[in-house]
Design a protein around this motif. Structure first.
Motif, short mmCIF file in Angstrom:
data_model
loop_
_atom_site.label_atom_id
_atom_site.label_comp_id
_atom_site.label_asym_id
_atom_site.label_seq_id
_atom_site.Cartn_x
_atom_site.Cartn_y
_atom_site.Cartn_z
N ALA A 13 1.09 -0.89 -0.26
CA ALA A 13 0.43 -0.38 -0.04
C ALA A 13 0.57 1.22 -0.20
N ARG A 14 2.07 1.12 1.03
CA ARG A 14 2.77 2.65 0.70
C ARG A 14 4.19 2.04 -0.52
N LYS A 15 5.00 3.49 -0.61
CA LYS A 15 5.98 3.01 -1.45
C LYS A 15 7.43 2.66 -0.63
N GLU A 16 7.18 3.56 0.68
CA GLU A 16 8.01 3.16 1.83
C GLU A 16 7.99 1.85 1.94
N ASP A 17 7.09 1.05 2.48
CA ASP A 17 7.31 -0.32 2.49
C ASP A 17 7.59 -1.35 1.45
N VAL A 42 8.76 -15.44 3.06
CA VAL A 42 9.15 -14.45 4.89
C VAL A 42 8.23 -13.05 4.35
N LEU A 43 8.40 -12.33 3.32
CA LEU A 43 7.26 -11.41 2.16
C LEU A 43 6.66 -11.26 2.65
N SER A 44 5.95 -12.48 2.58
CA SER A 44 4.13 -12.39 2.62
C SER A 44 3.36 -12.76 3.86
N GLU A 45 4.34 -13.05 4.67
CA GLU A 45 3.89 -13.29 6.50
C GLU A 45 4.47 -11.83 6.74
N VAL A 86 1.93 -6.10 7.90
CA VAL A 86 1.84 -4.59 7.88
C VAL A 86 0.62 -4.35 7.27
N THR A 87 -0.78 -4.93 6.49
CA THR A 87 -1.44 -4.71 6.12
C THR A 87 -3.14 -4.80 7.50
N GLU A 88 -2.08 -6.06 8.42
CA GLU A 88 -3.42 -6.01 9.61
C GLU A 88 -3.59 -4.65 10.37
N THR A 89 -1.75 -4.39 10.46
CA THR A 89 -1.47 -3.34 11.30
C THR A 89 -2.11 -1.82 11.40
N GLY A 90 -1.68 -1.57 9.60
CA GLY A 90 -1.65 -0.79 9.01
C GLY A 90 -0.20 0.43 9.28
N ARG A 91 1.00 -0.31 9.92
CA ARG A 91 1.37 0.24 10.35
C ARG A 91 3.07 0.11 9.19
N ALA A 95 6.25 -1.23 7.62
CA ALA A 95 7.47 -2.52 7.45
C ALA A 95 8.40 -2.19 8.43
N ARG A 96 8.85 -1.07 8.76
CA ARG A 96 10.17 -0.40 9.36
C ARG A 96 9.55 -0.17 10.66
N ASP A 97 9.08 -0.38 10.76
CA ASP A 97 8.20 0.23 12.41
C ASP A 97 8.04 -1.05 13.06
N LEU A 98 7.95 -1.98 11.92
CA LEU A 98 7.12 -2.94 12.75
C LEU A 98 8.70 -4.54 13.11
N PHE A 99 9.28 -4.03 11.90
CA PHE A 99 10.60 -4.95 12.07
C PHE A 99 12.46 -4.47 11.30
N GLY A 100 11.98 -3.31 11.41
CA GLY A 100 13.46 -2.45 11.67
C GLY A 100 14.16 -2.65 10.05
N GLU A 101 15.61 -2.41 10.59
CA GLU A 101 16.04 -1.85 9.38
C GLU A 101 15.98 -3.36 8.80
N PRO A 102 16.16 -3.34 6.67
CA PRO A 102 15.42 -4.24 5.93
C PRO A 102 17.25 -4.86 6.18
N GLN A 103 18.18 -4.98 6.52
CA GLN A 103 19.64 -5.01 6.59
C GLN A 103 19.63 -6.09 8.26
#
Length: 341
Positions: free
Chosen positions: A10-14, A39-42, A47-52, A54-62
């Motif tokens: 839904a978001r470009k940042e995600d 993993v990305l599906s999870e 992200v879809t359920e919480t509306g938050r 991905a960076r806030d929920l899971f941290g830095e991608p690296q």
């Protein structure tokens, strides 16, 4: 990375987060096919359920990629796949495709530099024939190691080395008397056909060329375990021998059972032993070794051009650029290995 499991971010940042995660996860940890999408599906679902974001929920991608690799180590060591996430057939088709591409580049350079017609002599035919045999043997090395057939891989290394030496000797010692003129576009077409044919060859069909027969007896089971640990999973020879010794000692303490009965499928058992955080280190070490070999090959292939061509010529700088890129790539891979081990 527009869609994952049939959905869109839904978001470009995600979407950027997912792309960065995938790049780091694939390039550094070499996961088996399907795990990245899983993993990305999870992540997408959370992200879809919480509306938050991905960076806030899971941290830095690296950092998340490193965490996933550690948490799901068992899934990272999938049966039949090597440290690079490839099956033996895939390793062979990739190597053959790369060899065809290299021959295509060389044919194109010869076409541009020498014209449409090339001279075929005993020296050129013998030298090129031997070098071609060496390249084919070299393409088999990675596939055989990936299949755990370490001794066969070593034999192919020996064949490739002998073929290269014979090719160099043939080019230098055999007669250069012109037998006939050969259209260079024919070599270009053959190279392109090899590259395309290798790319189109089904990996499953190529896998069957390297698949071992089912183990018969405990001794053969342990030999295959040693090959899988050293070849497929990149475990050092000393450590692999220790694992095999432990299996042998355990079997000696019990009676009436075979290694297959006691430990199950050898590929599954080897994958379990190879799982863990050091798998990433072994993958980085393998990439550093391959980068070093590639750099050495590029240097050898271009050394005559660099020594014989004028500094102001296009071919001198083309060779110098190829050598520089190969050496820089090798240095980067080695630095990455020593920093992350």
């Amino acid at each position: 990375m527009g869609a994952v499991a049939g959905n869109r971010w839904a978001r470009k940042e995600d979407e950027r987060w997912a792309a960065s995660f995938k790049l780091r996860f694939v390039s550094e940890f070499h996961p088996p096919k399907g795990l990245v999408e899983q993993v990305l599906s999870e992540v997408h679902e959370v992200v879809t359920e919480t509306g938050r974001p991905a960076r806030d929920l899971f941290g830095e991608p690296q950092a998340y990629a490193a965490g996933v690799a550690a948490d799901r180590a068992d899934e990272m060591a999938v049966n039949g796949q090597d440290l690079g996430g490839d099956m033996p057939g895939e390793r062979f088709t990739k190597a053959l495709t790369l060899a065809g591409f290299g021959a295509l580049v060389v044919s194109t350079v010869c076409w541009a530099r020498d014209g449409v017609w090339g001279e075929a002599s005993p020296a050129s035919l013998g030298g090129v024939g031997a070098l071609t045999a060496g390249i084919v043997a070299g393409c088999l090395v990675g596939a055989l190691r990936s299949a755990g057939r370490v001794q066969a891989a070593r034999a192919c290394v020996g064949v490739a080395a002998v073929a290269v030496v014979l090719g160099i000797v043939g080019l230098a010692a055999l007669s250069r008397h012109v037998l006939f003129m050969l259209p260079v576009p024919v070599l270009w077409a053959v190279s392109a056909a090899v590259m395309v044919g290798a790319h189109k060859l089904p990996d499953g069909a190529a896998d069957r060329w390297f698949t071992r027969q089912q183990c018969e007896g405990s001794e053969q089971w342990m030999q295959q375990l040693d090959g899988l640990l050293r070849g497929t999973h990149g475990i050092p020879a000393g450590q692999a021998r220790e694992y095999v010794t432990e299996v042998r000692s355990h079997l000696a303490s019990v009676s009436g059972v075979t290694a297959q009965d006691e430990f199950g499928d050898v590929e599954t058992y080897a994958a379990g032993l190879a799982a863990g955080p050091r798998r990433r280190e072994r993958a980085l070490r393998g990439k550093a070794h391959l980068a070093g070999v590639f750099a050495a090959a590029v240097v050898v292939a271009n050394i005559d051009e660099l020594r014989g061509a004028e500094v102001t010529s296009f071919w001198f700088w083309a060779g110098a650029l190829a050598v520089a890129l190969a050496v820089v790539y090798a240095v980067v891979q080695c630095k990455d290995y020593f920093q992350r081990r």
